[in-house]
Design an enzyme around this catalytic site. Structure first.
Site, mmCIF file in Angstrom:
data_model
loop_
_atom_site.group_PDB
_atom_site.id
_atom_site.type_symbol
_atom_site.label_atom_id
_atom_site.label_comp_id
_atom_site.label_asym_id
_atom_site.label_seq_id
_atom_site.Cartn_x
_atom_site.Cartn_y
_atom_site.Cartn_z
ATOM 1 N N GLY A 209 1.883 -6.711 -8.083
ATOM 2 C CA GLY A 209 1.333 -7.113 -6.786
ATOM 3 C C GLY A 209 0.328 -8.243 -6.776
ATOM 4 C CB SER B 248 -3.543 -10.178 -5.002
ATOM 5 O OG SER B 248 -2.593 -11.088 -4.531
ATOM 6 C CB ILE B 249 -5.794 -5.372 -3.413
ATOM 7 C CG1 ILE B 249 -6.499 -5.598 -2.061
ATOM 8 C CG2 ILE B 249 -6.202 -4.049 -4.038
ATOM 9 C CD1 ILE B 249 -6.184 -4.573 -0.989
ATOM 10 C CB VAL C 67 9.596 -3.073 -6.033
ATOM 11 C CG1 VAL C 67 8.635 -3.406 -7.157
ATOM 12 C CG2 VAL C 67 9.032 -3.461 -4.673
ATOM 13 C CB ALA D 172 6.436 -4.614 7.538
ATOM 14 C CE1 TYR E 75 -1.364 -2.055 7.891
ATOM 15 C CE2 TYR E 75 -1.021 0.316 7.873
ATOM 16 C CZ TYR E 75 -1.227 -0.859 7.201
ATOM 17 O OH TYR E 75 -1.285 -0.849 5.830
ATOM 18 C CE LYS F 71 0.011 0.294 2.834
ATOM 19 N NZ LYS F 71 0.400 -0.139 1.481
ATOM 20 C CB VAL G 125 -9.181 -7.067 1.361
ATOM 21 C CG1 VAL G 125 -9.619 -8.213 0.469
ATOM 22 C CG2 VAL G 125 -9.857 -5.767 0.949
ATOM 23 C CE LYS G 126 -11.188 -13.592 6.871
ATOM 24 N NZ LYS G 126 -12.110 -14.711 6.945
ATOM 25 C CB THR G 127 -4.728 -10.077 0.891
ATOM 26 O OG1 THR G 127 -4.104 -9.179 1.825
ATOM 27 C CG2 THR G 127 -5.879 -9.380 0.202
HETATM 28 N N1 LIG Z 1 -5.490 -6.385 2.520
HETATM 29 C C1 LIG Z 1 -5.797 -5.265 3.135
HETATM 30 O O1 LIG Z 1 -6.549 -5.251 4.125
HETATM 31 C C2 LIG Z 1 -5.264 -3.955 2.629
HETATM 32 C C3 LIG Z 1 -5.897 -2.766 3.008
HETATM 33 C C4 LIG Z 1 -5.397 -1.557 2.534
HETATM 34 C C5 LIG Z 1 -4.273 -1.547 1.716
HETATM 35 N N2 LIG Z 1 -3.692 -2.730 1.383
HETATM 36 C C6 LIG Z 1 -2.506 -2.670 0.509
HETATM 37 O O2 LIG Z 1 -2.782 -3.325 -0.721
HETATM 38 C C7 LIG Z 1 -1.540 -3.705 -1.316
HETATM 39 C C8 LIG Z 1 -1.637 -5.142 -1.801
HETATM 40 O O3 LIG Z 1 -1.704 -6.024 -0.693
HETATM 41 P P1 LIG Z 1 -2.759 -7.214 -0.623
HETATM 42 O O4 LIG Z 1 -3.543 -7.013 0.627
HETATM 43 O O5 LIG Z 1 -3.449 -7.389 -1.916
HETATM 44 O O6 LIG Z 1 -1.834 -8.471 -0.307
HETATM 45 P P2 LIG Z 1 -1.045 -9.497 -1.281
HETATM 46 O O7 LIG Z 1 -0.218 -10.311 -0.358
HETATM 47 O O8 LIG Z 1 -1.999 -10.203 -2.160
HETATM 48 O O9 LIG Z 1 -0.147 -8.516 -2.175
HETATM 49 C C9 LIG Z 1 1.064 -7.972 -1.719
HETATM 50 C C10 LIG Z 1 2.000 -8.053 -2.906
HETATM 51 O O10 LIG Z 1 3.228 -7.406 -2.618
HETATM 52 C C11 LIG Z 1 4.216 -8.152 -3.312
HETATM 53 N N3 LIG Z 1 5.563 -7.839 -2.825
HETATM 54 C C12 LIG Z 1 6.034 -7.853 -1.541
HETATM 55 N N4 LIG Z 1 7.343 -7.543 -1.527
HETATM 56 C C13 LIG Z 1 7.711 -7.311 -2.821
HETATM 57 C C14 LIG Z 1 8.923 -6.962 -3.466
HETATM 58 N N5 LIG Z 1 10.071 -6.775 -2.769
HETATM 59 N N6 LIG Z 1 8.927 -6.811 -4.816
HETATM 60 C C15 LIG Z 1 7.801 -6.982 -5.540
HETATM 61 N N7 LIG Z 1 6.611 -7.322 -4.991
HETATM 62 C C16 LIG Z 1 6.578 -7.482 -3.635
HETATM 63 C C17 LIG Z 1 3.828 -9.587 -3.030
HETATM 64 O O11 LIG Z 1 4.476 -10.497 -3.908
HETATM 65 C C18 LIG Z 1 2.335 -9.499 -3.283
HETATM 66 O O12 LIG Z 1 2.046 -9.710 -4.647
HETATM 67 C C19 LIG Z 1 -0.475 -3.443 -0.262
HETATM 68 O O13 LIG Z 1 0.107 -2.182 -0.492
HETATM 69 C C20 LIG Z 1 -1.287 -3.394 1.020
HETATM 70 O O14 LIG Z 1 -0.651 -2.682 2.059
HETATM 71 C C21 LIG Z 1 -4.155 -3.916 1.806
#
Ligand SMILES: NC(=O)c1ccc[n+]([C@@H]2O[C@H](COP(=O)([O-])OP(=O)(O)OC[C@H]3O[C@@H](n4cnc5c(N)ncnc54)[C@H](O)[C@@H]3O)[C@@H](O)[C@H]2O)c1
Length: 254
Positions: free
Chosen positions: A12, A18-19, A64, A94, A154, A161, A190-192
């Site tokens: 990810g 990215s988180i 994935v 999504a 959302y 989720k 988090v701003k991603t």
């Molecule tokens: N940013 C937020 O506010 C926040 C809050 C809570 C949870 N999350 C969750 O954290 C997780 C990481 O998201 P993020 O915010 O770091 O954003 P991000 O865009 O940095 O990361 C999302 C990742 O998912 C990967 N991805 C998407 N489709 C894919 C696939 N088919 N195969 C493999 N990889 C795939 C992307 O390449 C990317 O690396 C997610 O599950 C997101 O829902 C985010």
């Protein structure tokens, strides 16, 4: 160091916001060896310098939503390392049209894609990596408050989720028999790149600042420290849980 010579596979990372990047950094600072999975070939050029800066052992491609790519990824990791101590699933997707407007309008295909990439992928990765997970290994995934409460726009991701968190509980029973733990971190906003797809995200950030007990938004370091707890022996008795890292926002009532 908490993760000295432990082998962590992180899915990810797409950039340094990215988180998954925050998690990988905090694991690596505590001595973990890293392998980073990226979604598709065009992302590889972006990941290479990030992997180098983190001192990662290797990177590999894995979309994935493909069972073949997941099997190939597990094969690569098996050949390079033979075993895995930590698996990080930080993936969601999504279609944009399913992250705005009325949830009732979600199409069958949009619903399927959100659930497949964001929730089923955790099950598929756990199954493929199960033979590699060492006793005491830790799996973690990322969830959000919208799993249990309605958050404007959302929509399909909230349902995904919810399925993800339920999957964590069922997987905890299967993996627990091998001494492997699995938990979810429910992160505040988090701003991603992924977050940029959600309409009104700025309002969500402002709400946390105004209403959470800590009165601030969380950082990648906040999430990284929780990930370190979950990845290391510090959380040896904890599995199947959803742990909030959201400045306490989820506890608030009126
Ligand atoms: N940013 C937020 O506010 C926040 C809050 C809570 C949870 N999350 C969750 O954290 C997780 C990481 O998201 P993020 O915010 O770091 O954003 P991000 O865009 O940095 O990361 C999302 C990742 O998912 C990967 N991805 C998407 N489709 C894919 C696939 N088919 N195969 C493999 N990889 C795939 C992307 O390449 C990317 O690396 C997610 O599950 C997101 O829902 C985010």
């Amino acid at each position: 160091m908490l993760m000295q010579d432990r082998k962590a596979v992180v899915f990810g990372v797409v950039n340094e916001r990215s988180i998954a990047y925050g998690i990988a950094k905090s694991l690596s600072e505590q001595g973990a060896k890293l392998a980073l999975g990226y979604a598709a070939e065009p992302i590889r050029k972006r990941i290479e310098p990030i992997a180098a800066s983190l001192g990662a052992d290797f990177i590999f491609q894995c979309n994935v939503s493909s069972d073949e790519e997941i099997a190939a990824a597990a094969g690569v990791v098996q050949d390079r390392w033979g075993s895995v101590d930590c698996l990080v699933h930080s993936i969601a997707y999504a279609n944009r049209e399913d992250l705005t407007g009325r949830f009732i309008d979600t199409s069958r295909e949009g619903f399927r894609i959100a659930l497949d990439v964001s929730a089923y992928s955790l099950v598929a990765l756990c199954r493929a990596f199960e033979p590699l997970l060492s006793p005491g290994a830790s799996v973690m995934t990322l969830s959000y408050y919208g799993a249990g409460r309605v958050v404007a726009n959302y929509n399909a991701m909230g349902v995904a989720k919810s399925a993800l968190e339920a999957s964590v509980r069922y997987l905890a029973v299967d993996l627990g028999k091998r001494g492997v733990r699995i938990n979810a971190i429910s992160a505040g906003p988090v701003k991603t790149m992924a977050a940029s797809a959600i309409h009104g995200f700025r309002t969500i950030l402002e709400t946390i600042e105004n209403r959470s007990p800590l009165g601030r938004n969380i950082t990648l370091d906040d999430i990284g420290r929780c990930a370190l707890y979950l990845a290391s022996d510090l959380s040896s008795g904890t599995t199947g849980e959803v742990i909030f890292v959201d400045s306490g926002y989820n506890i608030m009532g009126v």
